[in-house]
Structure formats: C-alpha cells, structure tokens
Design an enzyme around this catalytic site. Structure first.
Site, PDB file in Angstrom:
ATOM      1  N   TYR A  21      -1.323  -1.599  10.169  1.00  9.27           N
ATOM      2  CA  TYR A  21      -1.546  -1.946   8.755  1.00  9.27           C
ATOM      3  C   TYR A  21      -0.255  -1.765   7.958  1.00  9.27           C
ATOM      4  O   TYR A  21       0.156  -2.645   7.188  1.00  9.27           O
ATOM      5  CB  TYR A  21      -2.658  -1.054   8.212  1.00  9.27           C
ATOM      6  CG  TYR A  21      -2.976  -1.231   6.736  1.00  9.27           C
ATOM      7  CD1 TYR A  21      -3.569  -2.398   6.263  1.00  9.27           C
ATOM      8  CD2 TYR A  21      -2.717  -0.205   5.825  1.00  9.27           C
ATOM      9  CE1 TYR A  21      -3.880  -2.544   4.916  1.00  9.27           C
ATOM     10  CE2 TYR A  21      -3.029  -0.345   4.481  1.00  9.27           C
ATOM     11  CZ  TYR A  21      -3.611  -1.511   4.021  1.00  9.27           C
ATOM     12  OH  TYR A  21      -3.924  -1.646   2.688  1.00  9.27           O
ATOM     13  N   SER A  70       0.851  -1.189   0.000  1.00  7.07           N
ATOM     14  CA  SER A  70       0.000   0.000   0.000  1.00  7.07           C
ATOM     15  C   SER A  70       0.882   1.233   0.000  1.00  7.07           C
ATOM     16  O   SER A  70       1.980   1.224   0.582  1.00  7.07           O
ATOM     17  CB  SER A  70      -0.875  -0.009   1.253  1.00  7.07           C
ATOM     18  OG  SER A  70      -1.448   1.267   1.454  1.00  7.07           O
TER      19      SER A  70
HETATM   20  P1  NDP Z   1     -11.887  -5.084  -0.062  1.00  2.00           P
HETATM   21  O1  NDP Z   1     -12.172  -4.995   1.390  1.00  2.00           O
HETATM   22  O2  NDP Z   1     -12.767  -4.363  -1.025  1.00  2.00           O
HETATM   23  O3  NDP Z   1     -11.839  -6.633  -0.519  1.00  2.00           O
HETATM   24  C1  NDP Z   1     -11.034  -7.503   0.222  1.00  2.00           C
HETATM   25  C2  NDP Z   1     -11.057  -8.889  -0.416  1.00  2.00           C
HETATM   26  O4  NDP Z   1     -10.179  -9.712   0.368  1.00  2.00           O
HETATM   27  C3  NDP Z   1     -12.417  -9.539  -0.411  1.00  2.00           C
HETATM   28  O5  NDP Z   1     -12.605 -10.254  -1.608  1.00  2.00           O
HETATM   29  C4  NDP Z   1     -12.341 -10.502   0.768  1.00  2.00           C
HETATM   30  O6  NDP Z   1     -13.126 -11.667   0.578  1.00  2.00           O
HETATM   31  C5  NDP Z   1     -10.873 -10.886   0.745  1.00  2.00           C
HETATM   32  N1  NDP Z   1     -10.379 -11.405   2.027  1.00  2.00           N
HETATM   33  C6  NDP Z   1     -10.370 -10.784   3.236  1.00  2.00           C
HETATM   34  N2  NDP Z   1      -9.864 -11.605   4.168  1.00  2.00           N
HETATM   35  C7  NDP Z   1      -9.545 -12.754   3.536  1.00  2.00           C
HETATM   36  C8  NDP Z   1      -8.992 -13.995   3.947  1.00  2.00           C
HETATM   37  N3  NDP Z   1      -8.657 -14.221   5.212  1.00  2.00           N
HETATM   38  N4  NDP Z   1      -8.816 -14.968   3.019  1.00  2.00           N
HETATM   39  C9  NDP Z   1      -9.157 -14.780   1.724  1.00  2.00           C
HETATM   40  N5  NDP Z   1      -9.702 -13.624   1.277  1.00  2.00           N
HETATM   41  C10 NDP Z   1      -9.892 -12.640   2.175  1.00  2.00           C
HETATM   42  O7  NDP Z   1     -10.368  -4.620  -0.232  1.00  2.00           O
HETATM   43  P2  NDP Z   1      -9.619  -3.902  -1.465  1.00  2.00           P
HETATM   44  O8  NDP Z   1     -10.070  -4.486  -2.735  1.00  2.00           O
HETATM   45  O9  NDP Z   1      -9.660  -2.455  -1.270  1.00  2.00           O
HETATM   46  O10 NDP Z   1      -8.104  -4.330  -1.149  1.00  2.00           O
HETATM   47  C11 NDP Z   1      -7.395  -5.317  -1.875  1.00  2.00           C
HETATM   48  C12 NDP Z   1      -5.925  -5.221  -1.502  1.00  2.00           C
HETATM   49  O11 NDP Z   1      -5.422  -3.940  -1.856  1.00  2.00           O
HETATM   50  C13 NDP Z   1      -5.653  -5.389   0.001  1.00  2.00           C
HETATM   51  O12 NDP Z   1      -4.484  -6.147   0.174  1.00  2.00           O
HETATM   52  C14 NDP Z   1      -5.454  -3.970   0.482  1.00  2.00           C
HETATM   53  O13 NDP Z   1      -4.655  -3.903   1.626  1.00  2.00           O
HETATM   54  C15 NDP Z   1      -4.780  -3.365  -0.731  1.00  2.00           C
HETATM   55  N6  NDP Z   1      -4.890  -1.915  -0.824  1.00  2.00           N
HETATM   56  C16 NDP Z   1      -6.108  -1.303  -0.943  1.00  2.00           C
HETATM   57  C17 NDP Z   1      -6.191   0.077  -1.021  1.00  2.00           C
HETATM   58  C18 NDP Z   1      -7.494   0.796  -1.117  1.00  2.00           C
HETATM   59  O14 NDP Z   1      -7.509   2.038  -0.982  1.00  2.00           O
HETATM   60  N7  NDP Z   1      -8.616   0.129  -1.385  1.00  2.00           N
HETATM   61  C19 NDP Z   1      -4.982   0.908  -1.011  1.00  2.00           C
HETATM   62  C20 NDP Z   1      -3.755   0.168  -0.882  1.00  2.00           C
HETATM   63  C21 NDP Z   1      -3.728  -1.189  -0.810  1.00  2.00           C
HETATM   64  P3  NDP Z   1     -14.437 -12.024   1.483  1.00  2.00           P
HETATM   65  O15 NDP Z   1     -15.423 -10.925   1.237  1.00  2.00           O
HETATM   66  O16 NDP Z   1     -14.856 -13.340   0.981  1.00  2.00           O
HETATM   67  O17 NDP Z   1     -13.943 -12.053   2.899  1.00  2.00           O
END
Ligand code: NDP
Length: 246
Positions: free
Chosen positions: A154, A141
């Site tokens: 985080y 991130s």
């Molecule tokens: P969301 O919260 O929109 O989606 C998260 C996804 O991760 C969901 O599909 C969820 O699935 C899955 N997930 C969560 N926990 C688990 C687990 N234990 N095992 C498998 N799947 C899991 O997040 P984003 O799309 O925003 O983020 C995606 C990545 O990008 C992350 O790593 C985040 O840290 C990173 N990021 C995001 C930013 C942002 O501004 N959005 C900025 C910088 C980095 P389910 O619903 O089934 O639990």
C-alpha cells in the site's frame, strides 16, 4: 460565501468515505460535483441525492479508474454535461494490509492498478481536458511516513502517487494548474475501520496530538482549501492531514 461557485469538480471514489465527504463539502461551497464510483451505484446515487437536497448540483458517473477507456469516457461525459472540469480530486483507492511474505500477486497488482494506474489514468486525461487554471488533489497516506509492518505494498503505491504529483505539477503549471497530494492519517471510514479491533483504533488515535482519529470531514476541509484559487501558489506539495501523527 460560495468560494467555489463557478467550479466543476470531479471526485473519484465519491460514493462513500472520504470522497463522499469531499463531494458534500465542495458542493456546499457552490461547486458542481461529479461523483465517480466503481461498483457502489446505490451509495453514489445517495450522495448525489443528498447534495441535491441541500441545494447543490451533482451527477454520478461510473468508471473503474484503473481502466483507461472508462476514465476517458467519464471525462468526456462530465465535460458534455457541465461543459468543463476545473478540479480533479483523485480520492479513489484501496488498501490491502499483509506481510510481504503473505501478499499475493493479485493483491500487489490490484493495489497498483487502482491506486497508481487509477491516478495516472485520470491525470493523463486531465493533462489536456482539465480547464486552464484548474487544480488537482491526489491522495497518498500518512502511512508513507510511518513504517508499519503489513503496509508495504500500500505504501509503495502511495509513494508512487506522491512522485507522480511532484512531476506532473511541473508539466501542467504552464496552464495554471496546481497539483498537490493530501496524506490523511487514520480516518473513520470503512477502509480504515473494517476488521480492526477497537484497541488498535485507540492506539492509532493516541498517536495524534488530539488523541483521536480523523473524520472524513477533517480531510474534506483541506481538499476544499486546495481546490480554491487562494491555494494556487501551493503546488507539488504533500500535505499531511493527520493531527500531528507524523
Ligand atoms: P473507502 O473504502 O471508504 O472508499 C473508497 C472509495 O473508492 C469508494 O467510493 C469506492 O467506490 C472507490 N473506489 C474503489 N476502487 C475504485 C475504482 N477502481 N474506481 C473508482 N472508484 C473506486 O476509502 P476511504 O474513503 O477511506 O479512502 C479514500 C482515499 O483516502 C484512498 O485513496 C485511501 O487510500 C486514502 N486514505 C485513507 C485513509 C483512512 O484511514 N481512511 C488514510 C490515508 C489515506 P465503490 O464503492 O463504488 O467501489
């Protein structure tokens, strides 16, 4: 041209948010896509159906990435279905923002279990099960470059992911596998927008050179490039995807 036509890609956390956009884009480029999810079966099935409606090939596989046995079973099921995995996208992650003084043991452990152990678990499987010549894209991130109060735990998890990436790239390079990190800036998903007043979103948007936050599709295009063989010479790098925020 379908640049990923012969590739099988596993995207963790692909039921929604950035992961779902990555899955769609990779499928549009011809890849067969494994949609991993933890609890959101309905959303994962929707992602699969929407990819199939657009002529793509995808399956959903449930696994909590923080659980080594579930991750191993997911790799085996994916290989049983598609014969191989070429590309691993370690997108699954969670974010809990609190001052350190308010962060509970559970907050700390949960973030490390999913963000760090989750990435570790899939990379350990990939070390022997990813196809030769494959690619791994991990998720950090831009917050690791911008020191914002409440993001300490985080950011600590994402810093660990960046370091795992740098070392793992040296461990699997002999098999032709490149390993990189993508570091999105603020991106329009539930993880970022949930509970944030519009004025905070606008302020963070103003920190990019384009005066907007990112869309999941912005990140998906960069992941798709890194998944492509044309990006093979890029390895052990941390690519900022943040519109010049940092
Ligand atoms: P969301 O919260 O929109 O989606 C998260 C996804 O991760 C969901 O599909 C969820 O699935 C899955 N997930 C969560 N926990 C688990 C687990 N234990 N095992 C498998 N799947 C899991 O997040 P984003 O799309 O925003 O983020 C995606 C990545 O990008 C992350 O790593 C985040 O840290 C990173 N990021 C995001 C930013 C942002 O501004 N959005 C900025 C910088 C980095 P389910 O619903 O089934 O639990």
């Amino acid at each position: 041209m379908n640049t990923l036509a012969s590739k099988v890609v596993l995207v963790t956390g692909a039921s929604r948010g950035i992961g779902a956009a990555v899955a769609h884009k990779l499928a549009a480029e011809g890849a067969k896509v494994i949609i991993n999810y933890a609890g959101g079966k309905e959303a994962a099935d929707q992602t699969v159906n929407s990819i199939k409606q657009q002529g793509g090939d995808a399956i959903a596989l449930q696994a909590d990435v923080s659980k080594a046995d579930e991750v191993a079973a997911m790799f085996d099921a994916a290989i049983a279905h598609y014969s191989k995995i070429d590309v691993l996208v370690n997108n699954a992650g969670i974010m809990i923002t609190k001052l350190i003084k308010d962060t509970t043991d559970e907050d700390f452990t949960r973030q490390f279990e999913i963000n760090v152990r989750g990435t570790f678990n899939t990379m350990r499987e990939a070390a022997t099960k990813l196809a030769n010549g494959g690619s791994i894209i991990n998720f950090s991130s831009t917050t690791t470059r911008v020191m914002m109060p409440t993001y300490a735990t985080y950011v600590a998890t994402k810093g660990a992911v960046e370091q795992l990436t740098r070392v793992f790239a040296k461990e699997v390079g002999a098999r032709g596998i490149n390993v990189n990190t993508v570091s999105p800036g603020p991106t329009n998903t539930e993880l970022f927008t949930k509970g944030k007043p519009q004025e905070i979103i606008d302020r963070l948007a103003s920190l990019s050179a384009f005066n907007r936050i990112g869309e999941p599709e912005d990140i998906a295009k960069i992941v798709t490039f890194l998944a492509n063989d044309d990006a093979k010479w890029i390895s052990a790098q941390n690519i900022g995807a943040n519109g010049a925020m940092a």
